[in-house]
Design a protein around this motif. Structure first.
Motif, PDB file in Angstrom:
ATOM      1  N   MET A  58      53.112  20.117 -19.903  1.00  0.00           N
ATOM      2  CA  MET A  58      52.793  19.475 -18.620  1.00  0.00           C
ATOM      3  C   MET A  58      51.536  20.101 -18.025  1.00  0.00           C
ATOM      4  N   GLU A  59      50.659  19.258 -17.488  1.00  0.00           N
ATOM      5  CA  GLU A  59      49.432  19.760 -16.892  1.00  0.00           C
ATOM      6  C   GLU A  59      49.729  20.551 -15.612  1.00  0.00           C
ATOM      7  N   ALA A  60      48.881  21.552 -15.345  1.00  0.00           N
ATOM      8  CA  ALA A  60      49.091  22.379 -14.156  1.00  0.00           C
ATOM      9  C   ALA A  60      48.596  21.699 -12.894  1.00  0.00           C
ATOM     10  N   THR A  61      47.651  20.750 -13.054  1.00  0.00           N
ATOM     11  CA  THR A  61      47.096  20.040 -11.895  1.00  0.00           C
ATOM     12  C   THR A  61      47.017  18.552 -12.199  1.00  0.00           C
ATOM     13  N   SER A  62      46.887  17.749 -11.139  1.00  0.00           N
ATOM     14  CA  SER A  62      46.718  16.315 -11.307  1.00  0.00           C
ATOM     15  C   SER A  62      45.309  16.021 -11.819  1.00  0.00           C
ATOM     16  N   THR A  63      45.111  14.815 -12.355  1.00  0.00           N
ATOM     17  CA  THR A  63      43.851  14.485 -13.017  1.00  0.00           C
ATOM     18  C   THR A  63      42.700  14.318 -12.043  1.00  0.00           C
ATOM     19  N   ARG A  64      42.905  13.578 -10.963  1.00  0.00           N
ATOM     20  CA  ARG A  64      41.790  13.220 -10.088  1.00  0.00           C
ATOM     21  C   ARG A  64      41.542  14.240  -8.989  1.00  0.00           C
ATOM     22  N   LEU A  65      42.550  14.600  -8.242  1.00  0.00           N
ATOM     23  CA  LEU A  65      42.363  15.498  -7.095  1.00  0.00           C
ATOM     24  C   LEU A  65      42.657  16.957  -7.430  1.00  0.00           C
ATOM     25  N   LEU A  66      43.096  17.204  -8.675  1.00  0.00           N
ATOM     26  CA  LEU A  66      43.413  18.570  -9.115  1.00  0.00           C
ATOM     27  C   LEU A  66      44.464  19.214  -8.210  1.00  0.00           C
ATOM     28  N   LEU A  67      45.442  18.426  -7.819  1.00  0.00           N
ATOM     29  CA  LEU A  67      46.533  18.945  -6.997  1.00  0.00           C
ATOM     30  C   LEU A  67      47.490  19.738  -7.875  1.00  0.00           C
ATOM     31  N   PRO A  68      48.017  20.846  -7.361  1.00  0.00           N
ATOM     32  CA  PRO A  68      48.948  21.656  -8.174  1.00  0.00           C
ATOM     33  C   PRO A  68      50.240  20.897  -8.450  1.00  0.00           C
ATOM     34  N   MET A  69      50.710  21.002  -9.674  1.00  0.00           N
ATOM     35  CA  MET A  69      51.931  20.329 -10.096  1.00  0.00           C
ATOM     36  C   MET A  69      53.077  21.339 -10.172  1.00  0.00           C
ATOM     37  N   MET A  70      54.275  20.908  -9.785  1.00  0.00           N
ATOM     38  CA  MET A  70      55.451  21.764  -9.877  1.00  0.00           C
ATOM     39  C   MET A  70      55.995  21.734 -11.298  1.00  0.00           C
ATOM     40  N   GLU A  71      56.516  22.847 -11.725  1.00  0.00           N
ATOM     41  CA  GLU A  71      57.086  22.956 -13.054  1.00  0.00           C
ATOM     42  C   GLU A  71      58.607  22.955 -12.977  1.00  0.00           C
ATOM     43  N   ALA A  72      59.245  22.555 -14.034  1.00  0.00           N
ATOM     44  CA  ALA A  72      60.709  22.555 -14.088  1.00  0.00           C
ATOM     45  C   ALA A  72      61.228  23.987 -13.954  1.00  0.00           C
ATOM     46  N   GLY A  73      62.192  24.155 -13.088  1.00  0.00           N
ATOM     47  CA  GLY A  73      62.782  25.470 -12.901  1.00  0.00           C
ATOM     48  C   GLY A  73      61.914  26.438 -12.117  1.00  0.00           C
ATOM     49  N   GLN A  74      60.832  25.939 -11.533  1.00  0.00           N
ATOM     50  CA  GLN A  74      59.921  26.816 -10.795  1.00  0.00           C
ATOM     51  C   GLN A  74      60.580  27.350  -9.529  1.00  0.00           C
ATOM     52  N   ALA A  75      60.380  28.628  -9.264  1.00  0.00           N
ATOM     53  CA  ALA A  75      60.868  29.227  -8.025  1.00  0.00           C
ATOM     54  C   ALA A  75      59.888  28.933  -6.902  1.00  0.00           C
ATOM     55  N   GLN A  76      60.386  28.863  -5.688  1.00  0.00           N
ATOM     56  CA  GLN A  76      59.565  28.616  -4.497  1.00  0.00           C
ATOM     57  C   GLN A  76      58.689  27.371  -4.682  1.00  0.00           C
ATOM     58  N   LYS A  77      59.322  26.290  -5.036  1.00  0.00           N
ATOM     59  CA  LYS A  77      58.598  25.022  -5.226  1.00  0.00           C
ATOM     60  C   LYS A  77      57.863  24.576  -3.972  1.00  0.00           C
ATOM     61  N   GLU A  78      58.389  24.977  -2.803  1.00  0.00           N
ATOM     62  CA  GLU A  78      57.773  24.537  -1.552  1.00  0.00           C
ATOM     63  C   GLU A  78      56.338  25.035  -1.415  1.00  0.00           C
ATOM     64  N   ARG A  79      56.023  26.180  -2.019  1.00  0.00           N
ATOM     65  CA  ARG A  79      54.664  26.701  -1.916  1.00  0.00           C
ATOM     66  C   ARG A  79      53.687  25.788  -2.667  1.00  0.00           C
ATOM     67  N   THR A  80      54.051  25.360  -3.853  1.00  0.00           N
ATOM     68  CA  THR A  80      53.202  24.440  -4.613  1.00  0.00           C
ATOM     69  C   THR A  80      53.108  23.089  -3.909  1.00  0.00           C
ATOM     70  N   HIS A  81      54.259  22.626  -3.408  1.00  0.00           N
ATOM     71  CA  HIS A  81      54.282  21.339  -2.706  1.00  0.00           C
ATOM     72  C   HIS A  81      53.396  21.379  -1.464  1.00  0.00           C
ATOM     73  N   ASN A  82      53.510  22.438  -0.672  1.00  0.00           N
ATOM     74  CA  ASN A  82      52.720  22.553   0.559  1.00  0.00           C
ATOM     75  C   ASN A  82      51.227  22.688   0.254  1.00  0.00           C
ATOM     76  N   GLU A  83      50.875  23.349  -0.841  1.00  0.00           N
ATOM     77  CA  GLU A  83      49.466  23.464  -1.221  1.00  0.00           C
ATOM     78  C   GLU A  83      48.894  22.091  -1.548  1.00  0.00           C
TER      79      GLU A  83
END
Length: 211
Positions: free
Chosen positions: A1-26
Motif C-alpha cells: 500500500m502506498e504511504a501517500t495519495s497520488t495527487r495531493l500526497l496525503l498520508p495514508m493510514m495503514e492496517a493495524g496502525q496505532a494512533q490513526k487519528e494523527r495520520t487522519h488529522n494530518e
C-alpha cells in the motif's frame, strides 16, 4: 500500500496502525490548505515573521528559511507550523493580494490570465478568436478627411485589444452585425459619414446611434 495519495500526497493510514487519528488529522490539515485555496501572495521567497493560522502563500523559485526546499509549493501556516502541498498544472488559487485568480501551468504560475476558445453570454458567442488585422481606410468615391481621421482613431483604439466591446461615447457607436461592423461618426450639423470594415466579433450595442 502506498504511504501517500497520488495527487495531493496525503498520508495514508495503514492496517493495524496505532494512533490513526494523527495520520487522519494530518490529511485533514493538508486538505484544508489545498481545497478552495486562497493565498496572500505568489512567488514569495521568505516566510512572513508573524503569519496567522490559515494564511497561505505560493512559494517562489528561490525560497529561504523554513521554506527552503519547497519552491513552487503551496505553503500554509497551521497550528502545527508550516505545511506544504505540492501543486500541479491545472490548479487554481485565489490571490487575495491582487484580487484575481492564478493558474498553475507547466511553465509556472499565471496570475490574472484568462484562456478560452470563445466567450459565450446567454448562449451567444460575443468574442471569438483573433481575426486578421483591420485595414486602414483608403480609396473610395468620396474622400471625407474628418471621417477618415476619426475612423483611424477608432482603429488605433481597437487594435491593441482586438475583441474589446465598445459603447457609445462622444457621438461614436460601434455596432457588431455578424462579422461586419458599421461605424457612424458624428460631424458638424446633421451630416453623417459611415464606413464598413471587417472587425473581430464584439459585443453588440443595441442602443440608439443616431448622429
Amino acid at each position: 500500500m502506498e504511504a501517500t495519495s497520488t495527487r495531493l500526497l496525503l498520508p495514508m493510514m495503514e492496517a493495524g496502525q496505532a494512533q490513526k487519528e494523527r495520520t487522519h488529522n494530518e490529511a485533514l490539515a493538508m486538505l484544508d490548505l489545498a481545497v478552495q485555496a486562497a493565498v496572500r501572495g505568489i512567488g514569495t521567497q521568505t516566510p512572513p515573521t508573524d503569519p496567522a493560522t490559515g494564511d497561505a502563500w505560493i512559494v517562489g523559485d528561490a525560497p529561504q528559511g523554513a521554506w527552503t526546499g519547497h519552491a513552487g509549493m503551496l505553503a500554509g501556516w497551521t497550528d502545527g507550523g508550516w505545511r506544504f502541498v505540492a501543486t500541479r498544472p491545472g490548479w487554481r488559487v485565489w490571490d487575495a493580494g491582487q484580487q484575481m485568480v492564478a493558474t498553475r501551468t507547466a511553465a509556472g504560475w499565471e496570475n490574472g490570465v484568462v484562456r478560452a476558445a470563445r466567450l459565450m453570454i446567454d448562449g451567444t458567442q460575443v468574442v471569438g478568436a483573433q481575426r486578421p488585422a483591420i485595414a486602414d481606410p483608403a480609396a473610395g468615391d468620396t474622400v471625407d478627411a474628418p471621417a477618415r481621421t476619426a475612423i483611424m482613431a477608432i482603429l488605433e483604439a481597437l487594435r491593441p485589444w482586438n475583441d474589446r466591446a465598445m459603447s457609445p461615447s462622444d457621438g461614436l457607436a460601434v455596432v457588431a452585425v455578424a462579422q461586419q461592423c458599421r461605424v457612424f461618426v458624428s460631424l458638424s450639423g446633421n451630416h453623417r459619414s459611415d464606413s464598413e470594415f471587417a472587425l473581430s466579433v464584439v459585443t453588440p450595442w443595441k442602443g440608439d446611434y443616431d448622429a
